[in-house]
Design a protein around this motif. Structure first.
Motif, PDB file in Angstrom:
ATOM      1  N   LYS A  74      67.635  34.653  34.088  1.00 43.44           N
ATOM      2  CA  LYS A  74      66.575  35.649  33.867  1.00 43.44           C
ATOM      3  C   LYS A  74      67.171  37.048  33.707  1.00 43.44           C
ATOM      4  CE  LYS A  74      61.980  36.821  35.698  1.00 43.44           C
ATOM      5  NZ  LYS A  74      62.003  38.069  36.485  1.00 43.44           N
ATOM      6  N   LEU A  75      68.159  37.366  34.563  1.00 43.06           N
ATOM      7  CA  LEU A  75      68.831  38.677  34.448  1.00 43.06           C
ATOM      8  C   LEU A  75      69.448  38.838  33.061  1.00 43.06           C
ATOM      9  CD1 LEU A  75      70.746  38.916  37.870  1.00 43.06           C
ATOM     10  CD2 LEU A  75      68.832  40.363  37.123  1.00 43.06           C
ATOM     11  N   GLY A  76      70.091  37.784  32.593  1.00 39.97           N
ATOM     12  CA  GLY A  76      70.744  37.825  31.283  1.00 39.97           C
ATOM     13  C   GLY A  76      69.732  37.967  30.163  1.00 39.97           C
ATOM     14  N   TYR A  77      68.676  37.164  30.228  1.00 37.29           N
ATOM     15  CA  TYR A  77      67.629  37.217  29.193  1.00 37.29           C
ATOM     16  C   TYR A  77      67.072  38.632  29.060  1.00 37.29           C
ATOM     17  CZ  TYR A  77      63.148  36.751  26.905  1.00 37.29           C
ATOM     18  OH  TYR A  77      62.094  36.943  26.036  1.00 37.29           O
ATOM     19  N   GLU A  78      66.728  39.218  30.221  1.00 38.24           N
ATOM     20  CA  GLU A  78      66.081  40.539  30.215  1.00 38.24           C
ATOM     21  C   GLU A  78      67.039  41.636  29.760  1.00 38.24           C
ATOM     22  OE1 GLU A  78      64.534  40.764  34.192  1.00 38.24           O
ATOM     23  OE2 GLU A  78      62.762  39.554  33.666  1.00 38.24           O
ATOM     24  N   PHE A  79      68.287  41.553  30.213  1.00 39.93           N
ATOM     25  CA  PHE A  79      69.263  42.595  29.843  1.00 39.93           C
ATOM     26  C   PHE A  79      69.499  42.603  28.329  1.00 39.93           C
ATOM     27  CE2 PHE A  79      73.447  44.450  29.224  1.00 39.93           C
ATOM     28  CZ  PHE A  79      73.426  45.550  30.061  1.00 39.93           C
ATOM     29  N   ILE A  80      69.658  41.403  27.772  1.00 48.08           N
ATOM     30  CA  ILE A  80      69.904  41.319  26.325  1.00 48.08           C
ATOM     31  C   ILE A  80      68.682  41.837  25.560  1.00 48.08           C
ATOM     32  CG2 ILE A  80      70.299  39.716  24.399  1.00 48.08           C
ATOM     33  CD1 ILE A  80      72.016  38.036  26.349  1.00 48.08           C
ATOM     34  N   ARG A  81      67.501  41.381  25.971  1.00 44.10           N
ATOM     35  CA  ARG A  81      66.264  41.826  25.310  1.00 44.10           C
ATOM     36  C   ARG A  81      66.098  43.349  25.411  1.00 44.10           C
ATOM     37  NH1 ARG A  81      61.259  40.594  28.771  1.00 44.10           N
ATOM     38  NH2 ARG A  81      62.254  42.356  29.816  1.00 44.10           N
ATOM     39  N   ASP A  82      66.317  43.888  26.610  1.00 40.66           N
ATOM     40  CA  ASP A  82      66.099  45.327  26.825  1.00 40.66           C
ATOM     41  C   ASP A  82      67.136  46.182  26.107  1.00 40.66           C
ATOM     42  OD1 ASP A  82      64.001  44.562  28.384  1.00 40.66           O
ATOM     43  OD2 ASP A  82      64.997  44.979  30.308  1.00 40.66           O
ATOM     44  N   ASN A  83      68.206  45.576  25.636  1.00 42.61           N
ATOM     45  CA  ASN A  83      69.249  46.339  24.946  1.00 42.61           C
ATOM     46  C   ASN A  83      69.323  46.006  23.460  1.00 42.61           C
ATOM     47  OD1 ASN A  83      70.908  48.066  26.998  1.00 42.61           O
ATOM     48  ND2 ASN A  83      70.393  46.162  28.056  1.00 42.61           N
ATOM     49  N   GLY A  84      68.199  45.511  22.931  1.00 41.26           N
ATOM     50  CA  GLY A  84      68.095  45.376  21.479  1.00 41.26           C
ATOM     51  C   GLY A  84      68.652  44.100  20.887  1.00 41.26           C
ATOM     52  N   GLY A  85      68.832  43.077  21.736  1.00 45.57           N
ATOM     53  CA  GLY A  85      69.361  41.817  21.207  1.00 45.57           C
ATOM     54  C   GLY A  85      68.464  40.635  21.531  1.00 45.57           C
ATOM     55  N   PHE A  86      68.932  39.458  21.164  1.00 45.08           N
ATOM     56  CA  PHE A  86      68.251  38.216  21.543  1.00 45.08           C
ATOM     57  C   PHE A  86      69.320  37.222  21.979  1.00 45.08           C
ATOM     58  CE2 PHE A  86      66.136  34.143  21.029  1.00 45.08           C
ATOM     59  CZ  PHE A  86      64.911  34.396  21.624  1.00 45.08           C
ATOM     60  N   SER A  87      68.960  36.394  22.965  1.00 46.42           N
ATOM     61  CA  SER A  87      69.917  35.426  23.488  1.00 46.42           C
ATOM     62  C   SER A  87      70.013  34.221  22.543  1.00 46.42           C
ATOM     63  CB  SER A  87      69.438  35.003  24.872  1.00 46.42           C
ATOM     64  OG  SER A  87      70.527  34.627  25.633  1.00 46.42           O
ATOM     65  N   ALA A  88      71.192  33.960  22.016  1.00 45.56           N
ATOM     66  CA  ALA A  88      71.348  32.898  21.012  1.00 45.56           C
ATOM     67  C   ALA A  88      71.100  31.481  21.544  1.00 45.56           C
ATOM     68  CB  ALA A  88      72.736  32.976  20.366  1.00 45.56           C
ATOM     69  N   PRO A  89      71.500  31.158  22.785  1.00 45.68           N
ATOM     70  CA  PRO A  89      71.273  29.785  23.260  1.00 45.68           C
ATOM     71  C   PRO A  89      69.796  29.396  23.339  1.00 45.68           C
ATOM     72  CG  PRO A  89      72.952  30.829  24.575  1.00 45.68           C
ATOM     73  CD  PRO A  89      72.340  31.912  23.718  1.00 45.68           C
ATOM     74  N   LEU A  90      68.911  30.388  23.638  1.00 45.21           N
ATOM     75  CA  LEU A  90      67.489  30.084  23.820  1.00 45.21           C
ATOM     76  C   LEU A  90      66.905  29.519  22.523  1.00 45.21           C
ATOM     77  CD1 LEU A  90      65.170  30.242  25.870  1.00 45.21           C
ATOM     78  CD2 LEU A  90      64.692  32.567  25.041  1.00 45.21           C
ATOM     79  N   PHE A  91      66.411  28.304  22.633  1.00 47.90           N
ATOM     80  CA  PHE A  91      65.839  27.537  21.503  1.00 47.90           C
ATOM     81  C   PHE A  91      66.906  27.006  20.536  1.00 47.90           C
ATOM     82  CE2 PHE A  91      62.529  30.998  22.262  1.00 47.90           C
ATOM     83  CZ  PHE A  91      61.887  30.261  23.233  1.00 47.90           C
ATOM     84  N   TYR A  92      68.188  27.139  20.891  1.00 51.42           N
ATOM     85  CA  TYR A  92      69.253  26.603  20.034  1.00 51.42           C
ATOM     86  C   TYR A  92      69.344  25.089  20.242  1.00 51.42           C
ATOM     87  CZ  TYR A  92      73.990  25.940  18.123  1.00 51.42           C
ATOM     88  OH  TYR A  92      75.082  25.526  17.406  1.00 51.42           O
ATOM     89  N   ARG A  93      69.079  24.325  19.208  1.00 54.12           N
ATOM     90  CA  ARG A  93      69.125  22.856  19.281  1.00 54.12           C
ATOM     91  C   ARG A  93      68.384  22.298  20.492  1.00 54.12           C
ATOM     92  NH1 ARG A  93      75.135  21.297  16.964  1.00 54.12           N
ATOM     93  NH2 ARG A  93      74.937  22.594  15.133  1.00 54.12           N
ATOM     94  N   GLY A  94      67.242  22.904  20.813  1.00 53.95           N
ATOM     95  CA  GLY A  94      66.420  22.414  21.921  1.00 53.95           C
ATOM     96  C   GLY A  94      66.829  22.910  23.292  1.00 53.95           C
ATOM     97  N   TYR A  95      67.836  23.775  23.358  1.00 59.37           N
ATOM     98  CA  TYR A  95      68.253  24.343  24.650  1.00 59.37           C
ATOM     99  C   TYR A  95      67.161  25.302  25.124  1.00 59.37           C
ATOM    100  CZ  TYR A  95      71.654  25.995  28.146  1.00 59.37           C
ATOM    101  OH  TYR A  95      72.323  26.293  29.301  1.00 59.37           O
ATOM    102  N   LYS A  96      66.871  25.270  26.453  1.00 60.46           N
ATOM    103  CA  LYS A  96      65.701  26.016  26.932  1.00 60.46           C
ATOM    104  C   LYS A  96      66.037  27.216  27.811  1.00 60.46           C
ATOM    105  CE  LYS A  96      62.440  22.189  26.584  1.00 60.46           C
ATOM    106  NZ  LYS A  96      63.385  21.259  25.907  1.00 60.46           N
ATOM    107  N   LYS A  97      67.321  27.538  27.919  1.00 58.97           N
ATOM    108  CA  LYS A  97      67.715  28.674  28.756  1.00 58.97           C
ATOM    109  C   LYS A  97      68.455  29.700  27.905  1.00 58.97           C
ATOM    110  CE  LYS A  97      66.114  26.636  32.461  1.00 58.97           C
ATOM    111  NZ  LYS A  97      65.373  27.162  33.623  1.00 58.97           N
ATOM    112  N   SER A  98      68.755  30.853  28.529  1.00 58.77           N
ATOM    113  CA  SER A  98      69.347  31.958  27.765  1.00 58.77           C
ATOM    114  C   SER A  98      70.859  32.034  27.857  1.00 58.77           C
ATOM    115  CB  SER A  98      68.747  33.280  28.237  1.00 58.77           C
ATOM    116  OG  SER A  98      67.385  33.322  27.863  1.00 58.77           O
TER     117      SER A  98
END
Ligand code: MF3
Ligand code: CO
Ligand code: CO
Length: 255
Positions: free
Chosen positions: A40-64
Motif C-alpha cells: 500500500k505504501l508503494g502504491y500510494e507513493f508511486i501514484r502521488d508522485n506522478g506514476g503508476f505501478s507496473a505490476p498491478l494488473f500485469y498478467r493478472g497480478y493483483k498487487k503493486s
C-alpha cells in the motif's frame, strides 16, 4: 538507435521514482509490518508522485510490488504476513512514468540478521555491481552472466537459471533476455541506447526453483535462502547509466 537521449530522459524519470519508492520503503521496514502494508505504501507513493505501478494488473497480478521473503526467490505476493525479526526480504518496484518503466529491487533486513544471510546479500549485491561495472558498447550479454556466475559460485552460492533480466523501456519486459550465468564473449553485443535490467537471484543452496500453486511465488526447491538486487540501466557512448540508483545512499543493507 538514433536519438536515444529522449528515451534516456524518460527512463531516468521512471527509474528515479522506483528508486525513491524503495528509499521510502527502507524507512518503513520493521518487525510487525505486513507485506500488504508495504504494498500500500508503494502504491500510494508511486501514484502521488506522478506514476503508476507496473505490476498491478500485469498478467493478472493483483498487487503493486513483489515481496520475496527468505527462501522466496522472486514474485512473492504481498499478504497479511508480518515481517519478523531475522527475516530477509527482497522488495521489487516497477514504476511507469510517461509510458516508460523503471524496474528495481533491493534486499532489506528485518531486525537482527544471521551472518549467513548477510553474506548472501553482500555477494548478490557485489555480483550485480561487478556486472554493471563492465558495461559499455561492444560487450556481450554472456560477459554479464560470466561476471555474476564466476563471482558467486566461487563463494559457494548458486545462480537461479529460470528467471533473468530483460530489456525494458515502453514495455515492462522486452528483448533481450539478460541471463545471470554464461560465458565470456558469447551472445548479442550491447550498443548505445540499449536499456535493460540486471537482476541476479542468488541462492545459498542449490539453484533449482519451483513456482507455487498461486502461479507467481518462486521458491528454492531446497528451501535455502535466496537474495536479489535489480537495477535498470542504459548503455551510453562510452559506458552506462544506472537509472534506478538510490537517492538517499540506500544501496545495500544496513540502510
Ligand atoms: N519486477 C519484476 C521484474 O524484475 C517483475 C514482476 S512481474 C509481477 O521483472 F507481476 F510479478 F509483478
Ligand atoms: Co525486472
Ligand atoms: Co523487478
Amino acid at each position: 538507435m538514433n536519438n536515444y537521449k529522449e528515451k534516456f530522459e524518460k527512463m531516468r524519470n521512471a527509474g528515479n521514482l522506483a528508486a525513491r519508492t524503495l528509499d521510502m520503503i527502507a524507512e518503513n521496514i520493521k518487525p510487525g509490518v505486513s507485506t500488504d502494508e508495504i504494498d500500500k505504501l508503494g502504491y500510494e507513493f508511486i501514484r502521488d508522485n506522478g506514476g503508476f505501478s507496473a505490476p498491478l494488473f500485469y498478467r493478472g497480478y493483483k498487487k503493486s510490488l513483489c515481496t520475496s521473503l527468505n527462501h522466496v526467490v522472486c514474485h512473492g505476493i504481498p499478504s497479511d504476513r508480518a515481517l519478523n525479526d531475522g527475516d530477509i526480504v527482497n522488495i521489487d518496484v516497477t514504476a511507469i512514468v510517461d509510458n516508460h518503466h523503471g524496474d528495481t529491487s533491493r534486499m532489506f533486513c528485518v531486525g537482527k540478521t544471521p551472518v549467513k544471510a548477510k553474506n548472501l546479500i553482500n555477494a548478490t549485491y557485489e555480483a550485480m555491481m561487478k556486472a554493471i561495472n563492465i558495461l559499455k558498447p561492444g560487450i556481450k550479454l554472456g560477459d554479464i552472466g560470466h561476471e555474476i556466475q564466476s563471482y558467486v559460485e566461487e563463494k559457494g552460492f548458486s545462480v537461479v537459471k529460470d528467471f533473468c533480466g530483460h530489456g525494458v523501456s515502453t514495455k515492462f519486459h522486452e528483448a533481450p533476455n539478460v541471463l545471470h550465468y554464461g560465458k565470456k564473449d558469447t551472445g548479442i553485443e550491447l550498443l548505445p541506447g540499449a536499456t535493460f535490467t540486471i537482476e541476479p537471484m542468488i541462492n545459498s543452496g542449490k539453484y533449482e526453483v519451483k513456482v507455487l500453486a498461486d502461479g507467481w511465488t518462486a521458491v528454492t526447491k531446497d528451501k535455502s535462502l535466496s537474495a536479489q538486487f535489480e537495477h535498470t540501466l542504459g548503455i551510453t557512448e562510452n559506458g552506462y547509466e544506472i537509472f534506478t540508483e538510490s537517492v538517499k545512499g540506500y544501496h545495500k543493507p544496513p540502510y
